[in-house]
Design a protein around this motif. Structure first.
Motif, PDB file in Angstrom:
ATOM      1  N   LYS A 205       0.827  -1.210   0.000  1.00  0.00           N
ATOM      2  CA  LYS A 205       0.000   0.000   0.000  1.00  0.00           C
ATOM      3  C   LYS A 205       0.864   1.264   0.000  1.00  0.00           C
ATOM      4  CE  LYS A 205      -4.012  -1.955   2.385  1.00  0.00           C
ATOM      5  NZ  LYS A 205      -4.846  -1.910   3.619  1.00  0.00           N
ATOM      6  N   LEU A 206       1.908   1.245   0.799  1.00  0.00           N
ATOM      7  CA  LEU A 206       2.799   2.397   0.849  1.00  0.00           C
ATOM      8  C   LEU A 206       3.526   2.600  -0.472  1.00  0.00           C
ATOM      9  CD1 LEU A 206       4.316   1.927   4.417  1.00  0.00           C
ATOM     10  CD2 LEU A 206       2.658   3.646   3.714  1.00  0.00           C
ATOM     11  N   MET A 207       3.915   1.485  -1.110  1.00  0.00           N
ATOM     12  CA  MET A 207       4.575   1.611  -2.414  1.00  0.00           C
ATOM     13  C   MET A 207       3.628   2.176  -3.459  1.00  0.00           C
ATOM     14  SD  MET A 207       7.724   0.746  -2.078  1.00  0.00           S
ATOM     15  CE  MET A 207       8.260   0.425  -3.744  1.00  0.00           C
ATOM     16  N   LEU A 208       2.336   1.751  -3.437  1.00  0.00           N
ATOM     17  CA  LEU A 208       1.352   2.300  -4.371  1.00  0.00           C
ATOM     18  C   LEU A 208       1.138   3.794  -4.138  1.00  0.00           C
ATOM     19  CD1 LEU A 208      -1.301  -0.586  -4.373  1.00  0.00           C
ATOM     20  CD2 LEU A 208       0.190   0.062  -6.262  1.00  0.00           C
ATOM     21  N   GLN A 209       1.058   4.179  -2.859  1.00  0.00           N
ATOM     22  CA  GLN A 209       0.913   5.598  -2.566  1.00  0.00           C
ATOM     23  C   GLN A 209       2.122   6.396  -3.048  1.00  0.00           C
ATOM     24  OE1 GLN A 209       0.205   5.948   1.626  1.00  0.00           O
ATOM     25  NE2 GLN A 209      -1.821   4.970   1.539  1.00  0.00           N
ATOM     26  N   LYS A 211       4.095   5.576  -5.568  1.00  0.00           N
ATOM     27  CA  LYS A 211       4.025   5.659  -7.037  1.00  0.00           C
ATOM     28  C   LYS A 211       3.008   6.695  -7.481  1.00  0.00           C
ATOM     29  CE  LYS A 211       5.552   0.972  -8.147  1.00  0.00           C
ATOM     30  NZ  LYS A 211       5.162  -0.332  -8.729  1.00  0.00           N
ATOM     31  N   GLN A 212       1.873   6.745  -6.783  1.00  0.00           N
ATOM     32  CA  GLN A 212       0.877   7.752  -7.132  1.00  0.00           C
ATOM     33  C   GLN A 212       1.417   9.160  -6.930  1.00  0.00           C
ATOM     34  OE1 GLN A 212      -2.577   6.882  -4.794  1.00  0.00           O
ATOM     35  NE2 GLN A 212      -3.137   5.020  -5.959  1.00  0.00           N
ATOM     36  N   LYS A 213       2.158   9.360  -5.857  1.00  0.00           N
ATOM     37  CA  LYS A 213       2.749  10.680  -5.652  1.00  0.00           C
ATOM     38  C   LYS A 213       3.768  11.005  -6.729  1.00  0.00           C
ATOM     39  CE  LYS A 213       2.120  10.902  -0.645  1.00  0.00           C
ATOM     40  NZ  LYS A 213       2.787  10.979   0.681  1.00  0.00           N
ATOM     41  N   GLU A 214       4.567   9.996  -7.118  1.00  0.00           N
ATOM     42  CA  GLU A 214       5.526  10.234  -8.188  1.00  0.00           C
ATOM     43  C   GLU A 214       4.819  10.537  -9.510  1.00  0.00           C
ATOM     44  OE1 GLU A 214       8.002   6.830  -8.312  1.00  0.00           O
ATOM     45  OE2 GLU A 214       9.183   7.391  -6.518  1.00  0.00           O
ATOM     46  N   MET A 216       1.889  11.927  -9.845  1.00  0.00           N
ATOM     47  CA  MET A 216       1.371  13.283  -9.724  1.00  0.00           C
ATOM     48  C   MET A 216       2.473  14.328  -9.927  1.00  0.00           C
ATOM     49  SD  MET A 216      -1.860  13.275  -9.244  1.00  0.00           S
ATOM     50  CE  MET A 216      -2.138  14.919  -8.590  1.00  0.00           C
ATOM     51  N   GLY A 217       3.673  13.984  -9.545  1.00  0.00           N
ATOM     52  CA  GLY A 217       4.773  14.906  -9.773  1.00  0.00           C
ATOM     53  C   GLY A 217       5.165  14.977 -11.226  1.00  0.00           C
ATOM     54  N   GLU A 218       5.022  13.902 -12.016  1.00  0.00           N
ATOM     55  CA  GLU A 218       5.337  13.931 -13.447  1.00  0.00           C
ATOM     56  C   GLU A 218       4.328  14.736 -14.256  1.00  0.00           C
ATOM     57  OE1 GLU A 218       7.506   9.544 -13.648  1.00  0.00           O
ATOM     58  OE2 GLU A 218       5.568   9.907 -14.621  1.00  0.00           O
ATOM     59  N   VAL A 219       3.202  15.050 -13.709  1.00  0.00           N
ATOM     60  CA  VAL A 219       2.196  15.834 -14.438  1.00  0.00           C
ATOM     61  C   VAL A 219       2.658  17.273 -14.609  1.00  0.00           C
ATOM     62  CG1 VAL A 219      -0.210  16.647 -14.365  1.00  0.00           C
ATOM     63  CG2 VAL A 219       0.345  14.321 -13.676  1.00  0.00           C
ATOM     64  N   LEU A 220       3.569  17.736 -13.742  1.00  0.00           N
ATOM     65  CA  LEU A 220       4.030  19.108 -13.820  1.00  0.00           C
ATOM     66  C   LEU A 220       4.765  19.372 -15.132  1.00  0.00           C
ATOM     67  CD1 LEU A 220       5.387  19.469 -10.184  1.00  0.00           C
ATOM     68  CD2 LEU A 220       3.233  20.338 -11.073  1.00  0.00           C
ATOM     69  N   HIS A 221       4.654  20.608 -15.633  1.00  0.00           N
ATOM     70  CA  HIS A 221       5.279  20.972 -16.897  1.00  0.00           C
ATOM     71  C   HIS A 221       6.728  21.382 -16.678  1.00  0.00           C
ATOM     72  CE1 HIS A 221       1.419  20.729 -18.947  1.00  0.00           C
ATOM     73  NE2 HIS A 221       0.886  21.442 -17.950  1.00  0.00           N
ATOM     74  N   GLU A 222       7.448  21.526 -17.822  1.00  0.00           N
ATOM     75  CA  GLU A 222       8.861  21.894 -17.759  1.00  0.00           C
ATOM     76  C   GLU A 222       9.035  23.328 -17.273  1.00  0.00           C
ATOM     77  OE1 GLU A 222      12.811  21.789 -20.633  1.00  0.00           O
ATOM     78  OE2 GLU A 222      10.824  21.291 -21.416  1.00  0.00           O
ATOM     79  N   VAL A 223       8.043  24.160 -17.588  1.00  0.00           N
ATOM     80  CA  VAL A 223       8.119  25.560 -17.148  1.00  0.00           C
ATOM     81  C   VAL A 223       8.096  25.645 -15.627  1.00  0.00           C
ATOM     82  CG1 VAL A 223       6.996  27.806 -17.267  1.00  0.00           C
ATOM     83  CG2 VAL A 223       6.995  26.305 -19.272  1.00  0.00           C
TER      84      VAL A 223
END
Length: 381
Positions: A205-209, A211-214, A216-223
């Motif tokens: 469960k902690l690993m899934l959480q 991964k979800q946080k990671e 969510m972090g990849e959604v950010l743009h380069e700007v």
């Protein structure tokens, strides 16, 4: 450190100045040079550590500017004039020396690095200590379990399951004991397996959480990342400025502490001196009072002596020397009186001896009369 370099070793202008010095002065000069070299070696070692640790961009602005210009000037003038090149080289040596602020900055950074290393060593030592404590606790638990099992085995099997007729251990009880122990071990293993499975589920469960946080972090743009980098760089610059201000304030605080310590030392010495002076003043005042009292006594004695002196002077003024025959007659009368005194002293001694004998006889008579009175009383009874 700079006093050791004050001796001019250039022999072009005349005789060697070291020849004019005595052996003691040369010895002192060598000792001072050795001490200065030790200090310079320590500073050089610290500076090398500082240069090996920091990045080139940190030292380019503070030290590179001093190295570039004098070196080029020295290479240009080397072929023209040797004397001038020597003066330029001495100027270069002076320009290459660090200032007191730079030395203080380097020392403060080295102290901070040493503190960080000490903190890291403390953390590592605490980790190892906790690890060893855990191992000791585990060994203590296993030792207590082994003692408990050996006690139970001795109580239940070696003593409780012995046949009184044959003095041998009953095999059924021994097998039942081992079966019970194996069942208890199996139940413990099952409990640990269930606990391990629940821990694995929690880990998943902690690993899934994570991964979800990671994700969510990849959604950010380069700007956004560039903006964050710029802000991070600005914050780092501000942190460097604050660190510089902090180092400057630390340097100022060290100076103020030194001044404060010097004033404290002066204050302590002055307080001790004032206490000593107060005690000395009190002693002098006591001495003054004693001297005044003695002076009054001496004045009284002086007045008495003056009166006696006046009286003696009056007697001396009215003194008349007697005739020789009068002196002889007085001397003869004195001899007669002395003889009479001696005879009377002998008579007094004889009378005292007679008085003692009479007293003794009187005491003896009193004692005898008392004894006769007691005897008469006894006879009458």
């Amino acid at each position: 450190m700079e006093d050791t370099h004050s001796v001019d070793t250039d022999t072009t202008g005349g005789d060697d100045p070291l020849q004019d010095l005595t052996d003691e002065q040369l010895y002192q000069l060598v000792e001072e040079t050795l001490r200065a070299n030790e200090v310079l070696a320590a500073e050089t070692q610290m500076f090398e550590k500082f240069l090996n640790r920091v990045e080139p961009r940190d030292t380019a602005g503070g030290l590179g500017s001093h190295v570039s210009t004098p070196g080029a000037g020295m290479r240009e003038d080397r072929g023209t004039n040797r004397k001038r090149s020597k003066s330029r080289s001495s100027n270069l040596d002076r320009s290459l020396k660090l200032t007191a602020e730079q030395k203080c900055d380097i020392a403060q950074r080295e102290i901070e690095e040493l503190r960080e290393d000490i903190e890291k060593d403390k953390e590592e030592s605490e980790k190892t200590l906790d690890h060893f404590k855990a191992i000791m606790e585990e060994t203590d638990m296993r030792l207590s379990e082994m003692k408990k099992e050996s006690y139970e085995f001795e109580r239940d099997i070696l003593k409780g399951s012995v046949n009184h007729r044959t003095n041998k251990v009953i095999a059924e009880k021994c097998l039942r004991y081992f079966d019970d122990k194996l069942k208890a071990r199996d139940t413990l293993i099952e409990k640990l397996r269930l606990k391990n499975s629940t821990l694995k589920v929690q880990k998943k469960k902690l690993m899934l959480q994570l991964k979800q946080k990671e994700e969510m972090g990849e959604v950010l743009h380069e700007v956004d990342f560039n903006q964050l980098k710029i802000e991070n760089q600005q914050y780092l610059e501000k942190i460097d400025e604050r660190n510089q201000d902090l180092l400057r304030l630390k340097f100022m605080s060290t100076n103020t502490l030194q001044v404060q310590n010097s004033y404290k030392k002066k204050l302590s010495t002055m307080t001790r001196e004032s206490e000593r002076l107060q005690s000395e003043i009190s002693l002098r005042e006591d001495l003054q009072t004693r001297i005044k009292a003695e002076t009054q006594v001496v004045e009284v004695e002086r007045a008495k002596a003056e009166l006696i002196n006046k009286k003696l002077r009056r007697q001396l003024a009215t003194f008349r020397v007697p005739d020789v025959m009068d002196y002889v007659m007085e001397k003869a009368d004195l001899y007669d009186l002395q003889k009479k005194v001696k005879s009377w002293e002998r008579k007094v001694d004889i009378a005292e001896m007679a008085l003692k004998t009479h007293r003794n006889t009187w005491r003896q008579m009193q004692m005898n009369s008392a004894a006769m009175g007691q005897w008469r009383g006894m006879v009458e009874v």
